[in-house]
Design an enzyme around this catalytic site. Structure first.
Site, PDB file in Angstrom:
ATOM      1  N   LYS A  79      24.036  30.041  46.422  1.00  0.00           N
ATOM      2  CA  LYS A  79      24.491  30.378  45.065  1.00  0.00           C
ATOM      3  C   LYS A  79      25.018  29.118  44.384  1.00  0.00           C
ATOM      4  CE  LYS A  79      27.518  33.789  42.748  1.00  0.00           C
ATOM      5  NZ  LYS A  79      28.488  34.880  42.965  1.00  0.00           N
ATOM      6  N   SER A 154      27.629  39.267  40.503  1.00  0.00           N
ATOM      7  CA  SER A 154      27.147  38.054  39.886  1.00  0.00           C
ATOM      8  C   SER A 154      26.118  37.302  40.724  1.00  0.00           C
ATOM      9  CB  SER A 154      28.316  37.121  39.600  1.00  0.00           C
ATOM     10  OG  SER A 154      28.918  36.701  40.817  1.00  0.00           O
ATOM     11  N   SER A 178      30.510  40.965  43.961  1.00  0.00           N
ATOM     12  CA  SER A 178      29.353  40.130  43.618  1.00  0.00           C
ATOM     13  C   SER A 178      28.372  39.865  44.738  1.00  0.00           C
ATOM     14  CB  SER A 178      29.813  38.790  43.066  1.00  0.00           C
ATOM     15  OG  SER A 178      30.048  38.934  41.704  1.00  0.00           O
TER      16      SER A 178
HETATM   17  N1  GLN Z   1      31.421  42.143  38.505  1.00  0.00           N
HETATM   18  C1  GLN Z   1      32.736  41.674  38.767  1.00  0.00           C
HETATM   19  C2  GLN Z   1      33.210  40.796  37.640  1.00  0.00           C
HETATM   20  O1  GLN Z   1      32.524  40.685  36.683  1.00  0.00           O
HETATM   21  C3  GLN Z   1      32.790  40.962  40.076  1.00  0.00           C
HETATM   22  C4  GLN Z   1      32.265  39.585  40.036  1.00  0.00           C
HETATM   23  C5  GLN Z   1      32.367  38.881  41.345  1.00  0.00           C
HETATM   24  O2  GLN Z   1      32.567  39.474  42.392  1.00  0.00           O
HETATM   25  N2  GLN Z   1      32.286  37.568  41.272  1.00  0.00           N
HETATM   26  O3  GLN Z   1      34.248  40.236  37.676  1.00  0.00           O
END
Ligand code: GLN
Length: 485
Positions: A79, A154, A178
């Site tokens: 990532k 994400s 995420s």
């Molecule tokens: N979807 C969540 C957010 O927007 C989690 C994102 C993540 O785990 N980095 O914060």
């Protein structure tokens, strides 16, 4: 044979028997990226030349009688918020578009020790803020199962690349889901370890008290192997746990007799798609048939988990992201005449909409007069949630729920409505707030042919229970489907 669709443990055997070389594997993965990634967009940067070079080196190492360990010669995508020395690490943001780290994240060093192959850096929501990968400066990732749909976020790139055969495994980060949510939406395994098990050194921070790195794979065996490589104490990360690291592969046991499973009512109710619910219920039935006990339970304070997260995460983000000011890293607006103007213009153009929204929410929650009302209160409720979990784990070994309330939604469907987007994190956020290990495994396909994810949460440092349950259910469910792309 499609080497790009084999698992790392299958490939390792073939490397050991000299049936194939790392160059064969790497070419197969790169070939797949070349033919499919224009559509899927899971890579921000493809490291073709250096990957092939590393593969040749690994092959020489093997021919010379060198060790073949887990992930030796295997392409593992990374990532793009994990620092790779000499290779851009953008966080999918304009502000870091040309940022080249001068050091490797600790987990990259660990992978390098095993002679892994880096096929490239994977797409994501900007600064890991989002649930659909639509917040990337480099364009959205498409779900390999249906290209009109999101892959989740994400870590959309890490999930989609593994699903599409564009990487054998990958690493992502999980702050509120995420890893698990995109794994669920793309039909792969995604694991978030106990907070502190994996070093965050070299992971560009979003919300430091929640962030954790973890693996994506096509089965639990690869997941456990990757955990073995990345877990462990690191003096460079002050939140890293200084303790024994077990051999996670020892927990791959197809036996859950006597295991006590709790099913939190709060995660099975409102807004859960009926097909998702019935998939989870059928997995619970299988668990029961295998000798586990299954009981519905209540974790009352989960009701507040989303609210707590969307105060704590943006607050930490507003502080963490203050370092991107046009002076030290990446993009700078050069037209500004004063320092203040330079900050303003750089940040206004460098950050996307969602990141700005989070910075504003966080700055507000931390400001004098509101700190007590929002941030401090959220910390207190976070403790209540942790206490609730402690209580649940005094009776149960693992908790099971859907990973995401729905299957993959359409691209663009929720972009205009941040609240609906935030609601899709309801099942994953609690484990981050309490620092618990949790995995998402594929539980089946919906009638539209979209993957459904099942989440297993364990107590702190009880990865053993999570892995054992996931491995047993993986065997019972027998998910073998692949996207037709
Ligand atoms: N979807 C969540 C957010 O927007 C989690 C994102 C993540 O785990 N980095 O914060």
């Amino acid at each position: 044979m499609e080497l790009n669709y084999l698992t790392a443990h299958e490939l390792r055997e073939k490397l050991q028997s000299r049936e194939i070389s790392s160059t064969d594997i790497t070419q197969s993965v790169l070939g797949r990226i070349k033919s499919k990634d224009k559509d899927i967009n899971s890579y921000i940067r493809i490291e073709e030349k250096s990957a092939l070079q590393s593969a040749r080196e690994v092959d020489n190492h093997i021919t010379g009688g060198g060790n073949i360990e887990d992930f030796t010669g295997i392409p593992v995508g990374i990532k793009d918020n994990i620092c790779t020395r000499g290779i851009t690490t953008t966080c999918a943001s304009r502000i870091l578009k040309s940022y080249i780290p001068i050091y490797d994240a600790t987990i990259i060093k660990k992978l390098k020790k095993n002679n892994y192959i880096l096929p490239g850096k994977l797409n994501m929501d900007e600064f890991a803020m989002g649930s659909s990968n639509e917040n990337s400066h480099f364009g959205p990732v498409k779900n390999p199962w249906d290209k009109t749909r999101v892959p989740g976020g994400s870590s959309g790139g890490p999930a989609a690349s593994v699903a599409a055969g564009e990487a054998i495994c990958s690493l992502g980060s999980d702050t509120g889901g995420s890893i698990r949510q995109p794994a669920a939406l793309c039909g792969v395994v995604g694991f978030k370890p106990t907070y502190g098990m994996v070093s965050r050194y070299g992971l560009i921070a979003f919300a430091s008290s929640l962030d954790q790195i973890g693996p994506f794979s096509r089965d639990m065996e690869d997941c456990a192997a990757l955990l073995n490589v990345i877990c462990g104490h690191d003096p460079c990360d002050s939140t890293s746990i200084n303790g024994e690291v077990p051999d996670y592969k020892n927990f791959l046991k197809d036996d859950i007799r006597g295991l006590k499973i709790g099913v939190p009512r709060e995660l099975m109710v409102e807004g859960i798609d009926p097909e998702v619910k019935s998939s989870v219920e059928s997995a619970l039935k299988m668990a029961g048939d295998m000798g586990a006990s299954v009981e519905e339970i209540s974790i009352p304070n989960l009701e507040y988990a989303l609210n707590v997260y969307y105060i704590i995460a943006p607050s930490e983000a507003s502080s963490n992201l203050s370092r991107f000011d046009g002076v030290r890293y990446g993009f700078r607006d050069k037209s500004a005449k004063t320092l203040r103007k330079m900050y303003q213009l750089t940040r206004a153009q460098g950050f996307g909409e969602e990141v700005k929204r989070r910075i504003m929410i966080g700055t507000y929650c931390l400001s004098a007069g509101y700190y007590d009302a929002y941030y401090e209160k959220a910390l207190k409720v976070r403790t209540l949630i942790i206490n609730d979990f402690n209580k649940a784990f005094s009776k149960y070994d693992v908790l099971i729920s859907p990973t995401s309330p729905t299957t993959a939604f359409k691209l663009g469907e929720r972009t205009e409505d941040p609240l609906t987007m935030y609601l899709s994190d309801i099942c994953t956020i609690p484990a981050n707030l309490a620092g618990l290990p949790a995995v998402s495994i594929p539980a089946g396909l919906s009638s539209e042919g979209l993957p459904i994810g099942l989440q297993i949460i364990g107590n702190t440092l009880r990865e053993d229970n999570v892995i054992r349950t996931a491995y047993s259910l993986e065997k019972a469910i027998g998910f073998k489907a692949r996207p037709k792309i």
